[in-house]
Design a protein around this motif. Structure first.
Motif, mmCIF file in Angstrom:
data_model
loop_
_atom_site.group_PDB
_atom_site.id
_atom_site.type_symbol
_atom_site.label_atom_id
_atom_site.label_comp_id
_atom_site.label_asym_id
_atom_site.label_seq_id
_atom_site.Cartn_x
_atom_site.Cartn_y
_atom_site.Cartn_z
ATOM 1 N N ASP A 172 0.722 -1.262 0.204
ATOM 2 C CA ASP A 172 0.041 -0.085 -0.147
ATOM 3 C C ASP A 172 0.818 1.337 -0.063
ATOM 4 O O ASP A 172 0.446 2.347 -0.264
ATOM 5 C CB ASP A 172 -0.903 -0.093 1.190
ATOM 6 C CG ASP A 172 -2.143 -1.172 1.178
ATOM 7 O OD1 ASP A 172 -2.487 -1.415 0.219
ATOM 8 O OD2 ASP A 172 -2.310 -1.744 2.128
ATOM 9 N N GLY A 216 3.576 1.349 -1.812
ATOM 10 C CA GLY A 216 4.521 1.508 -2.850
ATOM 11 C C GLY A 216 5.581 0.634 -2.943
ATOM 12 O O GLY A 216 6.301 0.272 -1.683
ATOM 13 N N LYS A 232 9.968 3.082 -7.172
ATOM 14 C CA LYS A 232 9.462 4.067 -8.263
ATOM 15 C C LYS A 232 10.199 3.598 -9.528
ATOM 16 O O LYS A 232 11.115 3.134 -9.761
ATOM 17 C CB LYS A 232 10.205 5.288 -7.856
ATOM 18 C CG LYS A 232 10.155 6.288 -6.777
ATOM 19 C CD LYS A 232 8.612 6.868 -6.975
ATOM 20 C CE LYS A 232 8.196 7.981 -5.989
ATOM 21 N NZ LYS A 232 7.110 8.571 -6.319
ATOM 22 N N LYS A 270 6.769 7.480 -11.739
ATOM 23 C CA LYS A 270 5.659 6.895 -11.136
ATOM 24 C C LYS A 270 5.967 5.829 -9.943
ATOM 25 O O LYS A 270 7.005 5.321 -9.754
ATOM 26 C CB LYS A 270 4.690 6.146 -12.231
ATOM 27 C CG LYS A 270 4.265 7.118 -13.549
ATOM 28 C CD LYS A 270 3.870 6.271 -14.470
ATOM 29 C CE LYS A 270 3.543 7.012 -15.743
ATOM 30 N NZ LYS A 270 3.561 8.517 -15.669
ATOM 31 N N THR A 271 4.876 5.361 -9.189
ATOM 32 C CA THR A 271 5.205 4.477 -7.941
ATOM 33 C C THR A 271 4.367 3.269 -8.470
ATOM 34 O O THR A 271 3.068 3.214 -8.623
ATOM 35 C CB THR A 271 4.327 5.041 -6.846
ATOM 36 O OG1 THR A 271 5.185 6.229 -6.470
ATOM 37 C CG2 THR A 271 4.728 4.237 -5.744
ATOM 38 N N TYR A 322 2.620 -0.146 -7.224
ATOM 39 C CA TYR A 322 1.825 -0.421 -6.084
ATOM 40 C C TYR A 322 1.603 -1.835 -5.948
ATOM 41 O O TYR A 322 1.518 -2.596 -5.103
ATOM 42 C CB TYR A 322 0.520 0.169 -5.877
ATOM 43 C CG TYR A 322 0.913 1.771 -5.567
ATOM 44 C CD1 TYR A 322 0.952 1.989 -3.986
ATOM 45 C CD2 TYR A 322 0.765 2.643 -6.037
ATOM 46 C CE1 TYR A 322 1.224 3.362 -3.787
ATOM 47 C CE2 TYR A 322 1.101 3.979 -5.873
ATOM 48 C CZ TYR A 322 1.259 4.155 -4.546
ATOM 49 O OH TYR A 322 1.473 5.478 -4.311
ATOM 50 N N TYR A 353 -2.026 4.561 -13.984
ATOM 51 C CA TYR A 353 -3.373 5.541 -13.733
ATOM 52 C C TYR A 353 -2.722 6.897 -13.019
ATOM 53 O O TYR A 353 -2.322 6.823 -11.615
ATOM 54 C CB TYR A 353 -4.092 4.961 -12.426
ATOM 55 C CG TYR A 353 -4.671 3.574 -12.756
ATOM 56 C CD1 TYR A 353 -5.738 3.387 -14.004
ATOM 57 C CD2 TYR A 353 -3.869 2.310 -12.620
ATOM 58 C CE1 TYR A 353 -6.132 2.104 -14.284
ATOM 59 C CE2 TYR A 353 -4.253 1.001 -12.945
ATOM 60 C CZ TYR A 353 -5.440 0.820 -13.877
ATOM 61 O OH TYR A 353 -5.804 -0.241 -14.362
ATOM 62 N N GLU A 386 0.003 9.015 -11.826
ATOM 63 C CA GLU A 386 1.440 8.652 -11.065
ATOM 64 C C GLU A 386 1.488 7.163 -10.525
ATOM 65 O O GLU A 386 2.480 6.949 -9.906
ATOM 66 C CB GLU A 386 1.890 9.694 -10.129
ATOM 67 C CG GLU A 386 1.831 11.203 -10.455
ATOM 68 C CD GLU A 386 2.694 11.485 -11.787
ATOM 69 O OE1 GLU A 386 3.792 11.052 -11.532
ATOM 70 O OE2 GLU A 386 2.357 11.958 -12.585
ATOM 71 N N LYS A 387 0.382 6.329 -10.598
ATOM 72 C CA LYS A 387 0.380 5.045 -9.913
ATOM 73 C C LYS A 387 0.408 3.914 -11.098
ATOM 74 O O LYS A 387 -0.452 4.192 -11.964
ATOM 75 C CB LYS A 387 -0.854 5.025 -9.105
ATOM 76 C CG LYS A 387 -0.756 5.861 -7.979
ATOM 77 C CD LYS A 387 -2.282 5.823 -7.472
ATOM 78 C CE LYS A 387 -2.225 7.135 -6.139
ATOM 79 N NZ LYS A 387 -3.329 7.192 -5.332
ATOM 80 N N HIS A 431 -0.665 -0.078 -11.147
ATOM 81 C CA HIS A 431 -1.425 -1.051 -10.318
ATOM 82 C C HIS A 431 -1.469 -2.243 -11.488
ATOM 83 O O HIS A 431 -1.671 -2.079 -12.627
ATOM 84 C CB HIS A 431 -2.684 -0.875 -9.998
ATOM 85 C CG HIS A 431 -2.743 0.115 -8.916
ATOM 86 N ND1 HIS A 431 -2.556 -0.095 -7.605
ATOM 87 C CD2 HIS A 431 -2.802 1.545 -8.858
ATOM 88 C CE1 HIS A 431 -2.509 1.016 -6.764
ATOM 89 N NE2 HIS A 431 -2.800 1.838 -7.501
#
Length: 142
Positions: free
Chosen positions: A77, A79, A82, A86-87, A89, A104, A106-107, A109
């Motif tokens: 949760d 992260g 990098k 972006k991170t 997850y 999505y 900066e994320k 998934h």
């Protein structure tokens, strides 16, 4: 809601259903059969929000909901790492050819929409445990 909270909530719902079935004398195969999508949407309509819409999460004829989440899913949760700006997850531990990284903003998934691996009876039988949390224990990364 983060992955950790969803997993905890789902594990509780799963445990309640399995405990009820075991108390009624259900064995492993009977429990797996009970978790068939068509049965679950009638008997356990609160288990999944898609049941109320008569909608499956994956478009396959025989969808089994015992492994609603996949044991190959990995997440953190906070992260994982990098990647450029972006991170990340979550990701697929077996790098399924049917999964993909969804970006999505900066994320990043894992998008399992096209992967049906955990929804087949053969896979469920191979990984079965009466305690869903035991099957899912490797998913949360620290």
């Amino acid at each position: 809601m983060g992955y950790s909270k969803w997993i905890a909530n789902h594990a509780n719902k799963h445990k309640q259903i399995v405990s009820k079935l075991v108390a009624q004398g259900y064995d492993k195969m009977m429990i797996i059969e009970y978790f068939d999508f068509e049965n679950m949407k009638k008997q356990e309509y609160d288990f999944c929000p898609l049941y109320a819409k008569n909608k499956k999460c994956h478009d396959i004829a025989s969808l089994n909901c015992y492994l609603c989440a996949c044991p190959n899913f990995r997440f953190n949760d906070a992260g994982i790492k990098k990647i450029e700006n972006k991170t990340l997850y979550s990701y697929c531990n077996i790098d399924s050819k049917d999964g993909r990284a969804g970006i999505y903003g900066e994320k990043i998934h894992q998008d399992c929409t096209n992967c049906t691996i955990p929804h087949h009876k053969e896979y469920i039988m191979k990984h079965f445990d009466y305690d869903w949390s035991t099957i899912m224990r490797q998913c949360k990364l620290s």
